[in-house]
Design an enzyme around this catalytic site. Sequence first.
Site, PDB file in Angstrom:
ATOM      1  N   ARG A  50       0.916  -1.299  -0.088  1.00 33.18           N
ATOM      2  CA  ARG A  50       0.061  -0.072   0.114  1.00 33.18           C
ATOM      3  C   ARG A  50       1.000   1.249   0.027  1.00 33.18           C
ATOM      4  O   ARG A  50       2.319   1.215   0.175  1.00 33.18           O
ATOM      5  CB  ARG A  50      -1.137   0.051   1.179  1.00 33.18           C
ATOM      6  N   GLY A  51       0.227   2.442  -0.210  1.00 36.56           N
ATOM      7  CA  GLY A  51       1.100   3.750  -0.171  1.00 36.56           C
ATOM      8  C   GLY A  51       1.211   3.756  -1.970  1.00 36.56           C
ATOM      9  O   GLY A  51       1.704   2.889  -2.713  1.00 36.56           O
ATOM     10  N   ARG A  94      -7.232  -0.506  -6.923  1.00 36.41           N
ATOM     11  CA  ARG A  94      -7.484   0.442  -5.922  1.00 36.41           C
ATOM     12  C   ARG A  94      -7.824   1.726  -6.622  1.00 36.41           C
ATOM     13  O   ARG A  94      -7.033   1.971  -7.660  1.00 36.41           O
ATOM     14  CB  ARG A  94      -6.596   0.542  -4.895  1.00 36.41           C
ATOM     15  N   GLN A 201      -2.223   2.604   9.792  1.00 41.88           N
ATOM     16  CA  GLN A 201      -0.818   2.452   9.198  1.00 41.88           C
ATOM     17  C   GLN A 201       0.011   3.329  10.189  1.00 41.88           C
ATOM     18  O   GLN A 201       1.369   3.221   9.893  1.00 41.88           O
ATOM     19  CB  GLN A 201      -0.850   3.291   7.764  1.00 41.88           C
ATOM     20  N   ASP A 242      -2.104  10.830  -2.294  1.00 44.96           N
ATOM     21  CA  ASP A 242      -2.526   9.810  -3.220  1.00 44.96           C
ATOM     22  C   ASP A 242      -2.782  10.148  -4.687  1.00 44.96           C
ATOM     23  O   ASP A 242      -2.616   9.588  -5.634  1.00 44.96           O
ATOM     24  CB  ASP A 242      -3.670   8.996  -2.785  1.00 44.96           C
ATOM     25  N   ASN A 252      -5.465  12.379   0.629  1.00 41.20           N
ATOM     26  CA  ASN A 252      -4.580  11.398   1.194  1.00 41.20           C
ATOM     27  C   ASN A 252      -5.568  10.667   1.993  1.00 41.20           C
ATOM     28  O   ASN A 252      -6.523  10.824   2.305  1.00 41.20           O
ATOM     29  CB  ASN A 252      -3.429  12.250   1.765  1.00 41.20           C
ATOM     30  N   LYS A 253      -4.727   9.766   3.091  1.00 40.08           N
ATOM     31  CA  LYS A 253      -5.425   9.008   3.897  1.00 40.08           C
ATOM     32  C   LYS A 253      -6.507   9.635   4.765  1.00 40.08           C
ATOM     33  O   LYS A 253      -6.410  10.810   5.057  1.00 40.08           O
ATOM     34  CB  LYS A 253      -4.428   8.326   4.987  1.00 40.08           C
TER      35      LYS A 253
HETATM   36  O1  MRU Z   1      -4.635   3.222   2.167  1.00 39.23           O
HETATM   37  P1  MRU Z   1      -2.972   3.470   2.015  1.00 39.23           P
HETATM   38  O2  MRU Z   1      -2.255   2.870   3.055  1.00 39.23           O
HETATM   39  O3  MRU Z   1      -2.442   2.823   0.366  1.00 39.23           O
HETATM   40  O4  MRU Z   1      -2.967   5.049   1.900  1.00 39.23           O
HETATM   41  C1  MRU Z   1      -1.593   5.493   1.814  1.00 39.23           C
HETATM   42  C2  MRU Z   1      -1.783   6.943   2.098  1.00 39.23           C
HETATM   43  O5  MRU Z   1      -2.600   7.714   2.034  1.00 39.23           O
HETATM   44  C3  MRU Z   1      -0.401   7.491   2.059  1.00 39.23           C
HETATM   45  O6  MRU Z   1      -0.364   8.694   3.008  1.00 39.23           O
HETATM   46  C4  MRU Z   1      -0.201   8.087   0.765  1.00 39.23           C
HETATM   47  O7  MRU Z   1      -0.220   6.731  -0.268  1.00 39.23           O
HETATM   48  C5  MRU Z   1       1.167   8.606   0.524  1.00 39.23           C
HETATM   49  S1  MRU Z   1       2.459   7.194   0.504  1.00 39.23           S
HETATM   50  C6  MRU Z   1       3.947   8.016   0.030  1.00 39.23           C
END
Ligand code: MRU
Length: 348
Positions: A50-51, A94, A201, A242, A252-253
């Site tokens: 993820r990320g 995703r 996370q 993201d 973002n998250k």
């Molecule tokens: O759902 P995830 O864990 O894939 O979400 C990740 C995030 O929101 C991170 O903050 C974002 O991808 C930046 S990663 C360099």
Amino acid sequence: MSAIEDFRSVRFDQEKIVLLDQTRLPEDIKFVELVTVEEVFWSIRNMLVRGAPAIGITAAYGLYLGMFAAIKDSVNADLDAKLQQYVQYLNSSRPTAVNLEWALRRMSRRWELERGISIKERLSALLEEAIAIDREDEAANRTIGEHLAALIKDGMGVLTHCNAGALATSRYGTALSGFYIAKERGVDFKVFADETRPVLQGARLTVWELQQAGIDVTLICDNMAATVMSQGKIQAVMVGADRIAANGDTANKIGTYSVAVLAHHFGIPFYVAAPISTVDLGIDNGQQIPIEERAAEEITVFNGRKVAPDNIAVFNPAFDVTPHELITAIVTEKGVFYPPVDLRSALS
Ligand code: MRU
């Protein structure tokens, strides 16, 4: 340099992808090997990887693996159709992180460009492109880290949300890369990491990687950010992204938006760090960003135990959009941009 910075959560090794299974951290450090395009899809969908950048890199290698198998199985197959089928399939794993679409588009373009040479050479070109995506991300992160490190001074406290570290990228991370460089330079600073409900996370990944690097990090629950800010413990917020729209609005998250509102309230600078592969110049603003909704069980079940009654209605968006007005600067490998900004002209 600490071991975590050398660490790669996604590796390509002799016709397979080796992934650190991020769902098992911090208890278990277990690697999984992916060979089929279906395994790659499943690992992205279920967040073993993820990320945003790490998802893009994995999908790029995954597309190569799919084509490798398709060519091995039948040299006469309609390979162009197969490639497009795999691109669409992987891209549907995703929806929010644009790095996925970006990496697949880049792979697809390379395949087109190499028309007219042998299939074997075309396949090699695909692998070359996936490796380039991986390496370029590493270089971008290092540059982003240099920009961020320049903002981190002795005595500062920096809050981060989710995980935008080495685990989420090829190496170093985006929002966390400045921490590694500031640490190398002997800067005395503290990090506060939000636990990042519901998938944790922050608690499972960010504090794990920063702790291993010997960085002074304190874990807080998401609802404690206002308290630490009001106590004067935070001088900057650094988060990843993201998808960033042309006007700087940033997905973002989930929870990032609340942190930005708080930072604005307390007059604390709020920095978004991301490679250019996260910028979506095809959309004008954040309202056009597709937001993933994930399973209700992420909220109703905690560590295998039910924490909500049966049949409760649940809303579980995995991301939110921070309006550009709340962002002090967007830090990329191509420079630092201060909203309001038109990223289309700034990046052309
Ligand atoms: O759902 P995830 O864990 O894939 O979400 C990740 C995030 O929101 C991170 O903050 C974002 O991808 C930046 S990663 C360099």
